[in-house]
Design a protein around this motif. Structure first.
Motif, mmCIF file in Angstrom:
data_model
loop_
_atom_site.group_PDB
_atom_site.id
_atom_site.type_symbol
_atom_site.label_atom_id
_atom_site.label_comp_id
_atom_site.label_asym_id
_atom_site.label_seq_id
_atom_site.Cartn_x
_atom_site.Cartn_y
_atom_site.Cartn_z
ATOM 1 N N ASP A 113 -20.587 -28.058 0.956
ATOM 2 C CA ASP A 113 -20.895 -27.933 2.266
ATOM 3 C C ASP A 113 -21.595 -29.210 2.851
ATOM 4 O OD1 ASP A 113 -21.212 -26.420 4.719
ATOM 5 O OD2 ASP A 113 -23.455 -26.084 4.123
ATOM 6 N N ASP A 114 -21.363 -29.383 4.047
ATOM 7 C CA ASP A 114 -21.897 -30.584 4.812
ATOM 8 C C ASP A 114 -21.820 -32.049 4.418
ATOM 9 O OD1 ASP A 114 -23.325 -30.859 7.225
ATOM 10 O OD2 ASP A 114 -25.355 -31.095 6.111
ATOM 11 N N THR B 42 -19.719 -24.711 8.577
ATOM 12 C CA THR B 42 -19.962 -23.924 7.528
ATOM 13 C C THR B 42 -19.472 -22.606 7.779
ATOM 14 O OG1 THR B 42 -21.881 -25.439 7.298
ATOM 15 C CG2 THR B 42 -22.105 -23.095 6.478
ATOM 16 N N GLU C 55 -25.993 -19.929 6.837
ATOM 17 C CA GLU C 55 -26.566 -21.171 6.461
ATOM 18 C C GLU C 55 -27.832 -20.987 5.422
ATOM 19 O OE1 GLU C 55 -27.056 -22.853 10.094
ATOM 20 O OE2 GLU C 55 -24.974 -23.826 9.883
HETATM 21 MG MG LIG Z 1 -22.804 -26.905 8.603
#
Ligand SMILES: [Mg+2]
Ligand SMILES: Nc1ncnc2c1ncn2[C@@H]1O[C@H](COP(=O)(O)O)[C@@H](O)[C@H]1O
Ligand SMILES: Nc1ncnc2c1ncn2[C@@H]1O[C@H](COP(=O)(O)O)[C@@H](O)[C@H]1O
Ligand SMILES: [Mg+2]
Lengths: 308, 308
Positions: A157-158, A181, B151
């Protein structure tokens, strides 16, 4: 998911406001819930302004006829309708009959498609609900593959661990708040190993992004006004200070960053660029997967094929 | 998802082995895919041993009648059956008629439930497919809540940031390979903020785990033989060295670690403990959410209620 609201009627009896839909399954209930949700999409025009409030009640793991009858009786009392998925034909029949007797509308969500498949294959359905004893759940390759995809996707992620981009099935690139995401996670649940890489103005992209097969990289873009609104909400919820916020969610910056992303996409014309404005995550996922599966098979009608 | 296999027949024509199911949607196609998958569960007895191979083909975003006709013609050529979700009644009717003309079985997945809901609410369906221009997609609280849940859940994977357990809706605790990560992600997609905390023999659990509301903590347990098999596969795929592997996946160690977990669960009797052996992730999710939603409402029939 807002929990059930109740209101008192003039005679003091607690009464549920709005119409109710009872959803009953001998399994998880996710199939009937999914179908009812899709159908409710057809009534958004009156759901949004509360012209017609709807309460759904999901009853899962219902595998004996007494529980089933209790639920249907309750549905009758409440003036609810019933939608069900019951693999055992005698349970499905009991549901239908009881609903008829009580005079409540009912829909068998799975019976018709199961029967159609049965006659297409020339094989009788087992009649066994999922999770029934006697069925044995295989720890299939499919199962492990999906778990691996989820674990891979979380780790990537990210922009994390750019050296692993080579191992991804799908790589998503886009500025902050284009939904990278949740889209990654949605695709991971379907068994794809996904990495997402943020595009930040003035920050160099990882070299590996340009070394992987460009057919597996997807750019995400979004309308600048919508992006600004999303970022404002985000900055507020994260409690960003005023200076950071102004950079992150001010219109000039948002526009310039989208242009910065646009230039990267233009330099990599093999990457499909998907406009996510107004799309739900699952809608963007459908577009990504349609393109992904069409790579092999460009000329015919795009499709996603699987073998069971 | 295995890709489509083909085989040559004796006359050299490439022919698809097994029966085909064409799935058509004006939207993402996930609803028809979900329903067909659930129905195929009724034929596992012959799918597993390849007694009846099935190929599914998903066509999404089909919103004009020409594309629709082309797909149905192709289905007829292949001897496939058709299942569809088409919001526009004239498209649904065209599909039905064309299938009748070509003599192929067809099932309307969404029509019956949409009609039942329409007459229950006393409101006509819009007839507009999702994503149709004219519909405007609201960036609803629900939408942001789900993204926040995803998240949060990613950040809290594998015992990370224990100080945040207090902010989780649901906390999962269990030994390695009880499915905590995929279960967390599955629940996050449904809008729940989930944290998962590994139980490792001899390692102290984070203090915050015992400070949060015990009604939101769920223990996961699994049969030791199954766990060992899963861990062996895992150790192999991670390429663990022989010493690590013996600790991680040897039977004595697996049993002792499950007993260690069992003692922690016994010391926290308010935590429900869920047996995951033989359960798919979505089945465990159904159990967790049934218990979670039943906390408020213990006496009546357990249900998950939502308001639209
Ligand atoms: Mg993200
Ligand atoms: N793998 C499976 N084997 C047998 N039946 C299944 C399977 N998956 C789903 N079903 C049935 O399909 C319907 C919908 O399942 P669910 O989405 O779990 O509520 C229920 O009647 C289940 O019993
Ligand atoms: N929010 C929505 N508004 C209108 N129609 C919808 C909505 N969600 C799903 N549908 C319809 O429900 C069916 C199944 O959708 P999908 O799962 O995207 O294929 C399609 O006919 C869609 O057009
Ligand atoms: Mg994990």
């Amino acid at each position: 998911s807002v929990s059930l609201e109740t209101e008192k009627t003039s005679d003091g009896v607690e009464k549920t406001a709005g119409k109710s839909i009872y959803m009953i399954s001998d399994g998880t209930g996710w199939t009937v819930e999914h179908s009812v949700n899709a159908a409710l999409g057809q009534f958004e025009h009156c759901l949004v302004d509360r012209g017609c409030a709807v309460n759904t009640h999901l009853f899962s793991g219902i595998d004996d006829v007494e529980q089933l009858m209790e639920i249907i009786k309750q549905a009758a009392k409440e003036g609810a309708m019933v939608a069900y998925t019951l693999a055992d034909p005698s349970m499905a029949e009991s549901a239908e009959q009881a609903c008829n007797i009580w005079g409540i509308p009912s829909t068998d969500i799975l019976g018709p498609i199961t029967e159609a498949i049965a006659s297409h294959l020339g094989v009788s359905p087992s009649g066994l609900p999922r999770g029934a004893s006697g069925r044995n759940f295989p720890l299939s390759d499919e199962y492990f593959k999906r778990i691996e995809a989820i674990e891979f996707t979380i780790k990537q992620d990210d922009g994390a661990l750019p050296k692993n981009l080579i191992n991804a099935d799908i790589v998503l690139a886009g500025v902050s708040r284009t939904g990278k995401t949740p889209l990654s996670i949605y695709l991971a649940q379907k068994g794809y190993k996904v990495a997402n890489v943020p595009i930040v103005m003035g920050v160099e992209m990882p070299k590996t992004l340009f070394q992987v097969d460009p057919e597996k990289v997807f750019g995400l873009t979004v309308n600048s006004v919508v992006l600004q609104a999303i970022r404002r909400a985000r900055a507020k919820s994260l409690g960003f200070g005023a200076e950071v916020r102004s950079n992150y969610s001010e219109m000039d910056y948002v526009r310039e960053e989208l242009e910065f992303a646009g230039r990267i996409f233009a330099q990599n014309p093999a990457w499909p660029v998907i406009e996510v404005t107004g799309k739900a995550i699952e809608e963007t996922a459908a577009v990504v997967l349609r393109l992904y599966h069409d790579r092999k098979n460009r000329c015919s009608m795009p499709r996603i094929s699987k073998r069971y």
